[in-house]
Write an enzyme that holds these catalytic residues in place. Structure first.
Site, PDB file in Angstrom:
ATOM      1  N   HIS A  59       0.862  -1.244  -0.005  1.00 58.82           N
ATOM      2  CA  HIS A  59      -0.199   0.106   0.036  1.00 58.82           C
ATOM      3  C   HIS A  59       0.942   1.529  -0.055  1.00 58.82           C
ATOM      4  O   HIS A  59       2.340   0.942   0.234  1.00 58.82           O
ATOM      5  CB  HIS A  59      -0.987   0.086   1.293  1.00 58.82           C
ATOM      6  N   HIS A  61       1.379   3.936   1.867  1.00 58.25           N
ATOM      7  CA  HIS A  61       1.893   4.677   3.130  1.00 58.25           C
ATOM      8  C   HIS A  61       3.501   4.893   2.856  1.00 58.25           C
ATOM      9  O   HIS A  61       4.155   3.964   2.771  1.00 58.25           O
ATOM     10  CB  HIS A  61       1.498   4.214   4.469  1.00 58.25           C
ATOM     11  N   ASP A  63       5.812   4.790   5.108  1.00 57.45           N
ATOM     12  CA  ASP A  63       6.742   4.030   5.585  1.00 57.45           C
ATOM     13  C   ASP A  63       6.871   2.602   5.164  1.00 57.45           C
ATOM     14  O   ASP A  63       7.597   1.646   5.414  1.00 57.45           O
ATOM     15  CB  ASP A  63       6.646   3.798   7.284  1.00 57.45           C
ATOM     16  N   HIS A  64       6.165   2.543   3.940  1.00 53.25           N
ATOM     17  CA  HIS A  64       6.376   1.350   3.199  1.00 53.25           C
ATOM     18  C   HIS A  64       6.898   1.677   1.792  1.00 53.25           C
ATOM     19  O   HIS A  64       7.214   0.425   1.041  1.00 53.25           O
ATOM     20  CB  HIS A  64       4.889   0.422   2.929  1.00 53.25           C
ATOM     21  N   HIS A 120      -7.300  -0.870   5.581  1.00 52.25           N
ATOM     22  CA  HIS A 120      -6.381   0.266   6.244  1.00 52.25           C
ATOM     23  C   HIS A 120      -6.376   1.428   5.193  1.00 52.25           C
ATOM     24  O   HIS A 120      -6.369   2.462   5.517  1.00 52.25           O
ATOM     25  CB  HIS A 120      -5.186  -0.525   6.464  1.00 52.25           C
ATOM     26  N   ASP A 142      -0.267  -3.915   6.486  1.00 45.74           N
ATOM     27  CA  ASP A 142      -0.781  -3.500   7.698  1.00 45.74           C
ATOM     28  C   ASP A 142      -2.404  -3.920   7.725  1.00 45.74           C
ATOM     29  O   ASP A 142      -3.279  -3.132   8.509  1.00 45.74           O
ATOM     30  CB  ASP A 142      -0.675  -1.801   7.513  1.00 45.74           C
ATOM     31  N   HIS A 180       4.750  -4.515  11.049  1.00 41.31           N
ATOM     32  CA  HIS A 180       5.135  -3.673  12.384  1.00 41.31           C
ATOM     33  C   HIS A 180       5.063  -4.670  13.319  1.00 41.31           C
ATOM     34  O   HIS A 180       4.375  -5.741  13.620  1.00 41.31           O
ATOM     35  CB  HIS A 180       3.998  -2.780  12.659  1.00 41.31           C
TER      36      HIS A 180
END
Length: 264
Positions: A59, A61, A63-64, A120, A142, A180
Site C-alpha cells: 500500500h 503509506h 513507511d512502506h 487500512h 498493515d 510492524h
C-alpha cells in the site's frame, strides 16, 4: 537434488517497521517487501552479496514506500510491483496488480497470488504464496497484525472485517509476515478483551521473552492468530457474550473503535 531453501529476513526500520527480504543461498537475487527505508536494504544487500531484483508494495503509506527512489537509483532496472488502485500515489511502480493476479518471481522460484484487502487503505493488497515446501506465505502489510489489525485510515469497518475473514479462510499453517512490531501492545488489548484467554496469556509471555532478547515476534501463523486475535474471534461465544445481541460485524466495529482509544 533438494531445491534451495527460501530465507526470509526481517530488517528493522524506523520505530517498529519490518522490511522483509527474500533470498536463496545460491542465488544473488534479492526481493524486498515494503521498503520504507532504503539504507537498511542497501546494507543488507552488501553484506549478503545480493542484487535487488524486485520490490513488492502492499500500500501507499510512506513507511512502506519511501525507500523506493534510492533503491531504484542503485538498481535502475528493478521491478516494482504494487496495487493498481493506488498507482497514482506510488508513481514509481513498474507493474500494477489487482485481486487475483499472479506475480512471478522466477529468480527465486516463487509465484504469489494478489489479494485485494481494503480497510487500512482502499487499494491495500497482500501477496500470498500457497505452493511452498513447508507452509503458505502471506505478506499482508498493515491489514492483519499479530493479535491485531490495521487502523481504518480509508476503508470502512465492513471492508476490514471482510478482508480479515478472507485471510482467516487461508490454511491455518499460513505464515503471516506483517510489517510492524505491534504484538505486545496488541496482546495487552487482547487480554483486556478476553482476560481469561489462556492462549493470549501464554503468547504474551512468549513474546515478551522474545522482545527482551531483541528478537522479532514475527512471523506469526493463522492457527495462533485464531486463538489470540480478537479481530478474528468475533464469531465465537466468548466475544458474543461480551457484546450481547450484536452481529459479528457489529462486534468487529466495536472492537476496532475500542482499540483506537485503548490506553495500555
Amino acid at each position: 537434488m533438494q531445491p534451495e531453501k527460501l530465507t526470509i529476513t526481517p530488517l528493522a526500520a524506523f520505530q517498529d517497521n519490518y522490511i522483509w527480504c527474500l533470498t536463496k543461498p545460491d542465488c544473488d537475487a534479492l526481493v524486498v517487501v515494503d521498503p520504507g527505508d532504503a539504507e537498511v536494504v542497501l546494507q543488507f544487500a552488501q553484506q549478503a552479496h545480493k542484487q535487488l531484483s524486485c520490490i513488492l508494495i502492499t500500500h501507499h503509506h510512506w513507511d512502506h514506500t519511501d525507500g523506493i527512489a534510492a533503491l531504484k537509483q542503485q538498481w535502475p532496472d528493478i521491478q516494482i510491483i504494487g496495487p493498481r488502485y493506488e498507482a497514482e500515489r506510488i508513481p514509481s511502480l513498474t507493474e500494477t496488480v489487482q485481486d487475483g493476479d499472479r506475480v512471478h518471481l522466477p529468480e527465486l522460484g516463487l509465484e504469489f497470488e494478489v489479494l485485494h484487502l481494503p480497510g487500512h487503505t482502499l487499494g491495500h493488497i497482500a501477496f500470498y504464496q500457497s505452493a511452498t515446501d513447508d507452509h503458505p506465505l502471506l505478506f499482508c502489510g498493515d491489514t492483519l497484525f499479530s493479535a491485531g489489525c490495521g487502523r481504518l485510515f480509508e476503508g470502512s469497518p465492513e471492508q476490514m472485517h471482510q478482508s480479515l475473514q478472507r485471510l482467516a479462510a487461508l490454511p491455518d499453517n499460513t505464515q503471516v509476515y506483517c510489517t510492524h512490531e505491534y504484538t505486545l501492545a496488541n496482546l495487552t488489548f487482547a487480554r483486556a478483551v478476553e482476560p481469561e484467554n489462556q492462549a493470549v496469556i501464554a503468547h504474551q509471555a512468549t513474546c515478551q521473552q522474545l522482545r527482551n532478547n531483541q528478537l522479532p515476534t514475527l512471523p506469526t501463523n493463522l492457527a495462533v492468530e485464531k486463538n489470540i486475535n480478537p479481530f478474528l474471534r468475533c464469531h465465537l461465544p466468548d466475544l458474543q457474550r461480551k457484546y450481547p445481541g450484536k452481529s459479528e460485524q457489529a462486534i468487529f466495529t466495536a472492537l476496532r473503535l475500542e482499540k483506537d482509544h485503548f490506553k495500555s
